[in-house]
Design an enzyme around this catalytic site. Structure first.
Site, short mmCIF file in Angstrom:
data_model
loop_
_atom_site.label_atom_id
_atom_site.label_comp_id
_atom_site.label_asym_id
_atom_site.label_seq_id
_atom_site.Cartn_x
_atom_site.Cartn_y
_atom_site.Cartn_z
N TYR A 95 0.87 -1.19 0.00
CA TYR A 95 0.00 0.00 0.00
C TYR A 95 0.90 1.23 0.00
CZ TYR A 95 -4.35 2.52 1.14
OH TYR A 95 -5.45 3.33 1.12
N LYS B 92 -0.90 -1.03 -4.52
CA LYS B 92 -2.00 -0.07 -4.56
C LYS B 92 -1.39 1.28 -4.23
CE LYS B 92 -5.87 1.31 -1.55
NZ LYS B 92 -6.99 0.83 -0.72
N LYS C 117 -2.35 5.07 -3.10
CA LYS C 117 -3.41 5.96 -2.61
C LYS C 117 -3.36 7.24 -3.45
CE LYS C 117 -6.00 5.80 -0.05
NZ LYS C 117 -7.43 5.54 -0.18
N ASP D 198 -6.32 4.33 -5.96
CA ASP D 198 -7.54 4.62 -5.18
C ASP D 198 -7.64 6.11 -4.87
OD1 ASP D 198 -9.64 4.78 -3.41
OD2 ASP D 198 -8.62 3.73 -1.78
N ASN E 262 -10.20 7.59 -3.88
CA ASN E 262 -11.31 7.78 -2.94
C ASN E 262 -12.47 8.58 -3.54
OD1 ASN E 262 -9.00 7.55 -0.38
ND2 ASN E 262 -10.92 6.43 -0.25
N GLU F 226 -9.96 1.38 -7.87
CA GLU F 226 -10.65 1.46 -6.57
C GLU F 226 -11.27 2.84 -6.42
OE1 GLU F 226 -8.51 -0.15 -3.21
OE2 GLU F 226 -9.62 1.13 -1.82
N ASN G 48 -14.34 0.54 -1.10
CA ASN G 48 -14.64 0.48 0.34
C ASN G 48 -15.53 1.66 0.72
OD1 ASN G 48 -11.88 1.92 -0.02
ND2 ASN G 48 -12.66 2.73 1.92
N ASP H 160 -13.77 -5.00 4.67
CA ASP H 160 -12.87 -4.97 5.83
C ASP H 160 -13.61 -5.52 7.05
OD1 ASP H 160 -11.39 -4.14 8.05
OD2 ASP H 160 -10.87 -2.19 7.18
N HIS I 60 -10.26 -3.63 2.68
CA HIS I 60 -9.70 -2.29 2.88
C HIS I 60 -8.93 -2.27 4.19
CE1 HIS I 60 -10.87 0.95 5.70
NE2 HIS I 60 -10.59 1.82 4.75
N SER I 61 -8.09 -1.25 4.41
CA SER I 61 -7.49 -1.08 5.74
C SER I 61 -7.28 0.39 6.05
CB SER I 61 -6.14 -1.81 5.84
OG SER I 61 -5.14 -1.12 5.12
N ASN I 62 -7.14 0.67 7.32
CA ASN I 62 -6.66 1.95 7.85
C ASN I 62 -5.41 1.64 8.65
OD1 ASN I 62 -8.39 4.16 7.17
ND2 ASN I 62 -9.99 3.17 8.36
N HIS J 168 -1.99 -1.49 6.08
CA HIS J 168 -1.11 -0.35 6.38
C HIS J 168 0.07 -0.81 7.23
CE1 HIS J 168 -4.41 2.27 5.09
NE2 HIS J 168 -3.80 3.36 5.49
N ARG K 135 -9.33 12.17 14.27
CA ARG K 135 -8.39 12.33 13.16
C ARG K 135 -8.84 13.48 12.27
NH1 ARG K 135 -7.23 7.56 8.65
NH2 ARG K 135 -6.58 8.95 6.99
O1 GKR Z 1 -4.91 5.85 5.28
O2 GKR Z 1 -5.12 7.69 4.16
C1 GKR Z 1 -5.44 6.54 4.40
C2 GKR Z 1 -6.51 5.89 3.55
O3 GKR Z 1 -7.04 6.82 2.64
C3 GKR Z 1 -7.62 5.32 4.40
O4 GKR Z 1 -8.09 6.30 5.28
C4 GKR Z 1 -8.75 4.77 3.56
O5 GKR Z 1 -9.82 4.45 4.42
O6 GKR Z 1 -7.25 3.03 2.88
C5 GKR Z 1 -8.49 3.50 2.84
C6 GKR Z 1 -9.10 3.37 1.47
O7 GKR Z 1 -8.80 2.42 0.80
O8 GKR Z 1 -9.93 4.19 1.07
MG MG Z 2 -10.21 2.71 -0.76
#
Ligand code: GKR
Ligand code: MG
Length: 462
Positions: free
Chosen positions: A165, A220, A222, A250, A252, A275, A304, A328, A354-356, A383, A437
């Protein structure tokens, strides 16, 4: 003569809810930049035969309060009747919000466009999952089987594929925030994960360092940070470096449907799947725009954000919107995520997760769920690589080797808590982690006056 059968299993004797914090890098996303710390909530249960069970879920004051309010429903229950315990929590949550405050953690609604992507998945299922994981950990220890044997149709695989990631990373030196540095380490990943990464070359360097350290074969990135075309260049650069890899991006849901189609059409040879390339817009739901994207580009979609519960899953399926639901366990529950994986297998979809930011307890939770997922699965998000080697809450965290985690054979989660580290992470939480956060705060050091906008990348706005 009648025989009354009395069954019993160990009883939960105590439940601790422990909020913890860990260090984070200046990872960029649509919402801004990660702060120097992230938080999680732990549940630690003890039972009458001396076993300890653990669960880990996202940090948030609402989840913490809700978990604290479930203690009386969990202590003194039998671990063999864990579903009864979880149902009693569900019932209480249905009748009265156990967070003690209405709407403190709510279900995702696309109407709530201002909800940040990392908040979309904060919900009451997180509460269930924390308790569920700890109860299954105890039950597995009692029965002497790993948790994956207790989920769905039991263990389906020996190893679980994980993906690298990758993130754009901001220059921590431009802030006065207490980000850690990776100086003094010989390992290139341990060093690079603290360094600015804003170009395709820097992202490829990250990919290489993660391959050297963990052997990944899937990536992947972000997105939602740079202009879409620049992010696609970075993806193309990863694919050029690792032609056999599966690569995804991804943003988002930051791109409009038209932009997403323009960026991705004809790019199926570099983008294995997309994604959340687009999201809700102009009165159309994210599931509707994703379905249109899929038809227009022929590129499979993962999410997600728009298929986050069973009702959304039903709409998503009717629309043919999503190929890869990223279920997740932290917000689908462990049993729910496996149920969805089984459904994906039967319906020709592909399950992923998915993950955080998370610690090693969650890494094991992901691993057991993925181990019980039948058929082909997508390499799952984690992560953990941003934490690994620096912080852990258990004595021997699972390892990512060859891009995979070997499913533990030991009973339950297969972990032993490291109480000293847990208490240190709790002390850190008390010092730094009391606030929700907010990725916009750190981003303002790089982009003065930065405000989150769900339809504009955080840096590439001009
Ligand atoms: O850790 O910044 C991050 C990610 O954007 C996370 O908050 C997302 O929830 O990993 C996640 C995603 O796939 O959207
Ligand atoms: Mg995502």
């Amino acid at each position: 003569m009648t025989h009354e059968l009395v069954s019993s299993s160990p009883v939960v004797t105590s439940m601790q809810v422990i909020p913890v914090a860990g260090h984070d890098g200046m990872l960029l996303n649509l919402c801004g930049a990660h702060a120097p710390y992230f938080t999680r909530n732990l549940v630690i249960l003890k039972d009458s035969v001396g076993h300890t069970g653990m669960g880990e879920v996202p940090g948030s004051a609402g989840i913490l309060r809700a978990l604290e309010n479930t203690v009386a429903l969990v202590v003194d229950t039998e671990i063999g009747r864990y579903n009864r315990t979880l149902n009693s929590i569900r019932q209480k949550m249905a009748s009265k919000n156990v967070s003690g405050q209405h709407h403190q953690i709510s279900s995702a609604t696309e109407a709530a466009l201002l909800l940040q992507p990392h908040e979309i998945n904060l919900r009451l299922e997180n509460v269930i999952t924390a308790v569920e994981a700890a109860l299954l950990d105890l039950l597995g220890q009692h029965l002497r089987v790993p948790i994956c044997e207790l989920l769905g149709a039991g263990k389906q695989r020996e190893t679980v594929p994980m993906l690298a990631y990758l993130f754009y990373v901001g220059d921590r030196r431009r802030t006065n925030l207490p980000y850690l540095s990776g100086t003094g380490t010989k390992d290139s990943w341990y060093h690079l994960r603290h360094e600015e990464a804003l170009s395709p070359d820097a992202i490829v360097a990250q990919a290489e360092a993660t391959v050297d350290r963990y052997g990944f074969r899937n990536f992947k990135l972000k997105g939602g940070v740079m202009r879409g075309a620049e992010e696609m260049e970075a993806v193309a650069a990863i694919k050029a470096r690792y032609p056999n890899a599966r690569v995804t991006l991804d943003p988002n849901g930051a791109w409009s449907l038209n932009d997403a189609i323009a960026l991705c059409r004809g790019q199926g040879h570099i983008l294995t799947y997309a994604e959340d390339p687009c999201g809700p817009e102009n009165g159309y739901s994210g599931r509707e725009t994703m379905a249109e994207f899929r038809r227009a580009t022929g590129i499979p979609t993962a999410t997600n954000m728009v298929t986050t519960d069973w009702r959304q899953m039903a709409h998503s399926h009717l629309l043919n919107a999503v190929d890869i639901p990223l279920a997740d366990p932290h917000f689908w529950t462990m049993q729910g995520a496996v149920r969805l994986a089984q459904l994906c297998h039967d319906w020709g979809l592909t399950w992923g997760s998915h993950s955080n930011n998370h610690f090693d307890i969650s890494l094991a939770m992901f691993t057991h769920v993925a181990a019980a997922a039948p058929g082909l699965i997508t390499a799952i998000d984690t992560h953990w690589i941003w934490q690994e080697g620096r912080e852990r809450l258990t004595q021997e965290p699972l390892q990512i080797v060859g891009g995979e985690v070997i499913v533990p054979q030991a009973p339950g989660l297969g972990l032993t808590p490291d109480m000293e580290s847990i208490l240190a992470a709790h002390e850190l939480y008390k010092r730094v982690g009391m606030n929700a956060r907010d990725d916009a705060l750190a981003m303002r050091y790089l982009v003065p006056g930065f405000q989150y906008d769900p339809k504009r990348p955080s840096m590439g706005r001009n």
